[in-house]
Scaffold this motif. Structure first.
Motif, PDB file in Angstrom:
ATOM      1  N   GLU A  62       0.703  -1.462   0.184  1.00 19.49           N
ATOM      2  CA  GLU A  62      -0.182   0.065  -0.058  1.00 19.49           C
ATOM      3  C   GLU A  62       0.772   1.326  -0.181  1.00 19.49           C
ATOM      4  N   ASP A 140       6.302  -5.172  13.122  1.00 19.94           N
ATOM      5  CA  ASP A 140       5.679  -3.934  12.577  1.00 19.94           C
ATOM      6  C   ASP A 140       4.283  -3.538  13.295  1.00 19.94           C
ATOM      7  N   ARG A 141       3.290  -4.476  13.174  1.00 18.07           N
ATOM      8  CA  ARG A 141       1.873  -4.088  13.763  1.00 18.07           C
ATOM      9  C   ARG A 141       1.609  -5.110  14.968  1.00 18.07           C
ATOM     10  N   ARG A 196      -1.409   6.052  16.389  1.00 15.62           N
ATOM     11  CA  ARG A 196      -1.043   7.599  16.090  1.00 15.62           C
ATOM     12  C   ARG A 196      -2.358   8.637  16.358  1.00 15.62           C
ATOM     13  N   ASN A 245       0.535   8.794   7.278  1.00 14.84           N
ATOM     14  CA  ASN A 245       1.803   8.042   6.575  1.00 14.84           C
ATOM     15  C   ASN A 245       2.179   9.083   5.473  1.00 14.84           C
ATOM     16  N   ASP A 273       6.654   8.490   8.578  1.00 15.43           N
ATOM     17  CA  ASP A 273       7.329   7.311   7.975  1.00 15.43           C
ATOM     18  C   ASP A 273       8.703   7.733   7.616  1.00 15.43           C
TER      19      ASP A 273
HETATM   20  O1  AHR Z   1       2.557  -0.235  10.000  1.00 19.02           O
HETATM   21  C1  AHR Z   1       3.206   0.871   9.372  1.00 19.02           C
HETATM   22  C2  AHR Z   1       2.531   1.387   8.490  1.00 19.02           C
HETATM   23  O2  AHR Z   1       2.069   0.729   7.411  1.00 19.02           O
HETATM   24  C3  AHR Z   1       3.289   2.652   7.668  1.00 19.02           C
HETATM   25  O3  AHR Z   1       3.535   3.926   8.430  1.00 19.02           O
HETATM   26  C4  AHR Z   1       2.557   2.934   6.539  1.00 19.02           C
HETATM   27  O4  AHR Z   1       3.337   3.721   5.502  1.00 19.02           O
HETATM   28  C5  AHR Z   1       2.145   1.452   5.966  1.00 19.02           C
HETATM   29  O5  AHR Z   1       1.275   1.241   5.235  1.00 19.02           O
END
Ligand code: AHR
Length: 339
Positions: A62, A140-141, A196, A245, A273
């Motif tokens: 994305e 990341d998440r 965020r 982002n 970012d």
């Molecule tokens: O999870 C990180 C986020 O996912 C980033 O900030 C964003 O650009 C991406 O799509």
């Protein structure tokens, strides 16, 4: 943590037992989307070697951040570095990620890693991985689960802190001017969107910056532009954009310019970012501030995966260090920027 081969035996038993249940459903599903996951029974080939078979389910493609994150993972988890990487792209759909994870369980990979597109709804599939004795690493998440034994480690940025740093800078620069702000949010339900938003809202609370509208732009440039066009039609007094982002911020720049206004001057922009396109726009004066979110998670993932497979203790939470840039700092950083 048990050894790799012992775990494989456990996983094989579990898969056999599961055949009558969820794997029947799984076998009629498609292979993971678009990531070149050959489904070649990696567990079998790796059992004879020290190669770690790691199944990775990526969110999608994305954003520029995501492209850099995928590259970091693919460049690090190589055969030379001891990995057989099975990679799939979920195209921002949770059902594709669940399907990919089930496929990795079926293939008896050594480790599953994934970046969850949204926070909730993972317990069932993670319990299946746990029952198959396949360790899971989040990158990341985060997932929102009561049970933190469902994964070994979570490697990634502190998204609340990112939002807070963005908000604190806005307050430092613009408090007292009665600014009206709009927010381009990331994918609804995703950890970086939730965190965020929270961090920014907390930071501006008590200032006279007013958040007048928020809408998701799904972390993409196209949707960021569309949402900003809508905001510009609805309000003629927007002073500030907080985009979750860079890509959505870059889309907002296009919409602002098309509306005859000057991004970075008539309407200030803060993003998260720090990818090259975002940093260039910051250096060019079109963005005012960027809080970095480091996408280079491949090396940490490789290290943690090796430790997990070796049965070593790993840290439950590894927080990636991020910087922040104003326009002058972006000019200085750009020549050496890796992504
Ligand atoms: O999870 C990180 C986020 O996912 C980033 O900030 C964003 O650009 C991406 O799509």
């Amino acid at each position: 943590m048990m050894s790799k081969n012992f775990r494989r035996a456990g996983a094989a038993l579990f898969v056999t037992a599961l055949t009558a249940a969820s794997l029947v459903a799984c076998s009629s599903e498609q292979a993971p989307q678009g990531g070149g996951d050959g489904g070649d029974g990696g567990g079998e080939s790796a059992a004879a070697s020290d190669t770690i078979v790691l199944g990775f389910s990526q969110v999608g493609a994305e954003s520029g951040w995501r492209a850099a994150n995928t590259k970091s993972i693919q460049d690090t988890l190589t055969q030379e570095n001891g990995f057989d990487l099975k990679f799939s792209d979920a195209q921002q759909k949770q059902e594709n990620q669940i399907q990919a994870i089930r496929s990795y369980i079926q293939q008896q990979v050594d480790v599953i890693a994934f970046s969850p597109v949204v926070e909730t709804g993972w317990d069932a599939v993670l319990e299946e991985a746990k029952a198959a004795n396949i360790p899971v690493i989040l990158t990341d998440r985060a997932v929102d689960s009561e049970d933190d034994t469902l994964y070994e480690s979570f490697i990634g940025s502190d998204f609340v802190e990112e939002g807070k740093r963005a908000g604190e800078w806005a307050v430092e620069q613009y408090d007292g001017e009665g600014y009206k702000a709009v927010e381009l949010q990331g994918t609804t339900g995703a950890a970086p969107m939730i965190d965020r938003q929270q961090g920014f809202a907390d930071a501006i609370a008590g200032s006279d910056i007013e958040m007048i509208d928020s809408q998701t732009g799904n972390f993409t440039r196209t949707e960021g532009k569309q949402v900003m066009e809508g905001f510009l039609q609805k309000y003629d007094d927007i002073d500030l954009v907080f985009a979750h982002n860079d890509d959505m911020g870059l889309g907002a720049i296009e919409a602002i310019e098309a509306a005859g206004k000057v991004p970075g001057k008539d309407i200030k922009i803060i993003t998260v970012d720090g990818v090259k396109d975002g940093m260039q726009a910051l250096a060019d004066g079109k963005i005012n501030y960027i809080v970095e979110c480091n996408p280079l998670l491949g090396p940490d993932l490789a290290e943690i995966a090796k430790k997990v497979v070796a049965g070593e203790e790993v840290e439950k939470r590894i927080v990636t260090q991020d910087e922040a840039f104003d326009q002058e700092a972006a000019k200085a950083a750009l020549p050496d920027r890796q992504y």
